[in-house]
Design a protein around this motif. Structure first.
Motif, PDB file in Angstrom:
ATOM      1  N   LEU A  17      -1.006   8.669  -6.357  1.00 18.06           N
ATOM      2  CA  LEU A  17      -1.293   7.424  -5.629  1.00 18.06           C
ATOM      3  C   LEU A  17      -0.083   6.985  -4.814  1.00 18.06           C
ATOM      4  O   LEU A  17       1.045   7.435  -5.052  1.00 18.06           O
TER       5      LEU A  17
ATOM      6  N   ASP B 291      -7.807  -0.440  -8.880  1.00 19.41           N
ATOM      7  CA  ASP B 291      -7.688   0.802  -9.672  1.00 19.41           C
ATOM      8  C   ASP B 291      -6.271   1.362  -9.600  1.00 19.41           C
ATOM      9  O   ASP B 291      -5.746   1.901 -10.581  1.00 19.41           O
ATOM     10  N   LEU B 292      -5.641   1.233  -8.420  1.00 20.36           N
ATOM     11  CA  LEU B 292      -4.282   1.765  -8.264  1.00 20.36           C
ATOM     12  C   LEU B 292      -3.280   0.913  -9.034  1.00 20.36           C
ATOM     13  O   LEU B 292      -2.306   1.423  -9.580  1.00 20.36           O
ATOM     14  N   CYS B 293      -3.530  -0.415  -9.072  1.00 22.61           N
ATOM     15  CA  CYS B 293      -2.657  -1.296  -9.869  1.00 22.61           C
ATOM     16  C   CYS B 293      -2.773  -0.892 -11.338  1.00 22.61           C
ATOM     17  O   CYS B 293      -1.768  -0.837 -12.053  1.00 22.61           O
TER      18      CYS B 293
ATOM     19  N   VAL C 171      -3.647  -3.725  -2.089  1.00 20.97           N
ATOM     20  CA  VAL C 171      -3.682  -2.559  -2.973  1.00 20.97           C
ATOM     21  C   VAL C 171      -4.926  -2.636  -3.850  1.00 20.97           C
ATOM     22  O   VAL C 171      -5.191  -3.680  -4.467  1.00 20.97           O
TER      23      VAL C 171
ATOM     24  N   THR D 154       5.073   4.844  -5.618  1.00 24.03           N
ATOM     25  CA  THR D 154       4.493   6.185  -5.482  1.00 24.03           C
ATOM     26  C   THR D 154       5.236   7.200  -6.350  1.00 24.03           C
ATOM     27  O   THR D 154       4.621   8.160  -6.841  1.00 24.03           O
TER      28      THR D 154
ATOM     29  N   MET E  43       2.041   3.552  -3.424  1.00 25.71           N
ATOM     30  CA  MET E  43       2.238   2.105  -3.629  1.00 25.71           C
ATOM     31  C   MET E  43       3.693   1.725  -3.394  1.00 25.71           C
ATOM     32  O   MET E  43       4.598   2.540  -3.632  1.00 25.71           O
TER      33      MET E  43
ATOM     34  N   GLU F  90      -3.505   2.048 -12.568  1.00 24.94           N
ATOM     35  CA  GLU F  90      -2.824   3.337 -12.801  1.00 24.94           C
ATOM     36  C   GLU F  90      -1.305   3.190 -12.798  1.00 24.94           C
ATOM     37  O   GLU F  90      -0.606   3.843 -13.566  1.00 24.94           O
ATOM     38  N   THR F  91      -0.790   2.327 -11.929  1.00 27.85           N
ATOM     39  CA  THR F  91       0.667   2.131 -11.899  1.00 27.85           C
ATOM     40  C   THR F  91       1.133   1.417 -13.160  1.00 27.85           C
ATOM     41  O   THR F  91       2.177   1.755 -13.733  1.00 27.85           O
TER      42      THR F  91
ATOM     43  N   ALA G  89       4.603   5.016 -10.723  1.00 21.79           N
ATOM     44  CA  ALA G  89       3.260   5.561 -10.947  1.00 21.79           C
ATOM     45  C   ALA G  89       3.398   6.906 -11.683  1.00 21.79           C
ATOM     46  O   ALA G  89       2.714   7.159 -12.671  1.00 21.79           O
TER      47      ALA G  89
ATOM     48  N   SER H 174       0.784  -1.230   0.000  1.00 19.47           N
ATOM     49  CA  SER H 174       0.000   0.000   0.000  1.00 19.47           C
ATOM     50  C   SER H 174       0.825   1.294   0.000  1.00 19.47           C
ATOM     51  O   SER H 174       0.271   2.375  -0.200  1.00 19.47           O
TER      52      SER H 174
END
Ligand SMILES: Cc1ncc(COP(=O)(O)O)c(C=O)c1O
Length: 406
Positions: free
Chosen positions: A213, A243-245, A240, A204, A215, A247-248, A208, A81
């Motif tokens: 975000l 959606d964040l995965c 995690v 982060t 991470m 975006e990364t 990304a 996270s």
């Protein structure tokens, strides 16, 4: 395949997703099983690339993990996270009561705090070492030293470590080598080719790449190390969001072009700053007169956006006059996004073995994707405002003297 090509194709399989270029997002807590037998065997998936419950990931998590391991050249990756949670969980996974670890004095402040507070509470002892120690670290390794932690360049002060020499000494005594590769990314430092066992990155930042975000990534050199890591971190319940995965993974597609631009622009701004009368020196390992330059040149294939500048003034008012009104360099933590940032270096209580003693004011800059000429013009206007404030009008923005912590 070259890294640029890998970054475009890693973790993608359009045929699996009706031809869509990017893998889709699946939002899930529950994963359904067709039979009782399949449900009871779900833990067999623990090390694999399919989820048994939302906390262990969904297809986009596995696509990202595959791309990250591919980029680093390691066996397998996990995502967490935040960058800090990647550090703390990876350390916890490999340590137990009575263990000892070695940590560079120049490490990221919260890494240090985790070692001196949480790990200490659980009976693990950390010794901080001079980041420039090289192979002489062998003299600090004890029978119970389980981890030799490395991070290069050093946080805020940019010391370059002799990672291969440190890794050789660590391996000679059975310790595992950790490396925080947030600054260089695997594009500019091939951690596993330099003796590292566990590579950590704050996704982060550059991975990304858009300041939107948080991470972390942990990559293990071998399948065996990955299994040890996974056994240790699964119990933390960190996870995690899909959606964040997504975006990364999108950020990774442009990582190589962004990194090249960051590198070129940062060097341009760093060289420009080095020629200014208000500046004592610029701390950037890719500059030929930097103390870490020879090692950087030997081990790294490039540099990034982040470096520091030591200003002559110790006047808080003068530095504030410069920083508060910059139009492009904004004041804020972190780096790796498209926009430029500037902060006073965070050294207080963070150096005990190799105290920072230089006079002046140390600022850390992240050079974003703006045109470097505009960035230099912004700093030029700032330095003029700084020079207009009488030098003795205020006490120093930060007292550059040895920290008190033991
Ligand atoms: C070198 C380094 N490692 C790790 C981290 C932690 O990353 P995060 O902010 O995602 O927790 C940072 C954050 O600044 C960092 O500079």
């Amino acid at each position: 395949m070259k890294p640029d090509t890998k970054l475009v194709h890693a973790g993608r399989d359009p045929e699996q997703h009706q031809g869509t270029v990017n893998p889709p997002i699946h939002r899930a807590s529950t994963i359904l099983y067709p039979t009782v037998d399949a449900f009871e065997r779900r833990t067999e998936r623990k090390y694999g690339d399919s989820g048994s419950y939302g906390i262990y990931g969904t297809p986009i998590t596995f696509a990202l993990r595959e791309a990250l391991a591919d980029l680093s050249g390691g066996a397998r990756s996990v995502v967490t996270s935040s960058g800090l949670s990647a550090i703390t969980q990876a350390l916890a996974a490999f340590l137990r009561q009575g263990d000892h670890l070695l940590v560079p004095d120049s490490t990221y402040g919260p890494t240090r705090a985790f070692c001196t507070s949480t790990l200490a509470r659980f009976g693990v002892e950390a010794t901080f070492y001079d980041p420039t120690i090289g192979g002489a670290i062998a003299g600090l390794i004890r029978p119970n030293t389980r981890i030799v932690y490395t991070e290069s360049p050093g946080s805020h002060t940019f010391e370059i470590q002799d990672v291969p020499a440190i890794a050789a000494a660590a391996h000679g005594r059975g310790a595992t080598v950790f490396f925080d590769n947030t600054w260089a990314t695997p594009l500019n430092f091939r951690a596993f080719d330099h003796g590292v066992d566990i590579e950590i990155q704050a996704a982060t930042k550059y991975l990304a790449g858009h300041s939107d975000l948080m991470m972390g990534v942990i990559t293990a050199r071998t399948e065996g190390l990955f299994r040890r890591l996974k056994d240790g971190i699964d119990e933390f319940g960190d996870c995690v969001a899909p959606d964040l995965c997504y975006e990364t993974l999108r950020g990774l597609r442009t990582l190589a072009v962004r990194m090249r631009r960051h590198e070129q622009s940062a060097l341009e701004v760093a060289r420009w700053l080095a020629g200014r009368p208000e500046v004592v020196r610029v701390l950037h390992p890719a500059l030929p007169d930097d103390p870490g330059h020879a090692l950087w040149k030997r081990d790294f294939t490039g540099s990034s956006s982040l470096f520091a500048v030591l200003l002559r003034t110790e006047s808080k008012e003068a530095v504030a006059a410069m920083m508060n009104t910059l139009a492009l360099f904004k004041i804020g933590a972190s780096f790796g996004g498209f926009e430029s940032l500037i902060v006073p270096a965070q050294l207080k209580d963070n150096r005990t073995v190799r105290p920072w003693t230089e006079r002046g004011t140390l600022l850390r800059l992240h050079v974003g994707l703006e045109a470097p000429e505009d960035l230099a013009a912004d700093l030029d206007a700032g330095l003029r405002r700084l020079a207009a404030v009488p030098a003795d009008s205020q006490p120093a923005i930060m007292k550059l003297k040895p920290a008190k912590m033991g």
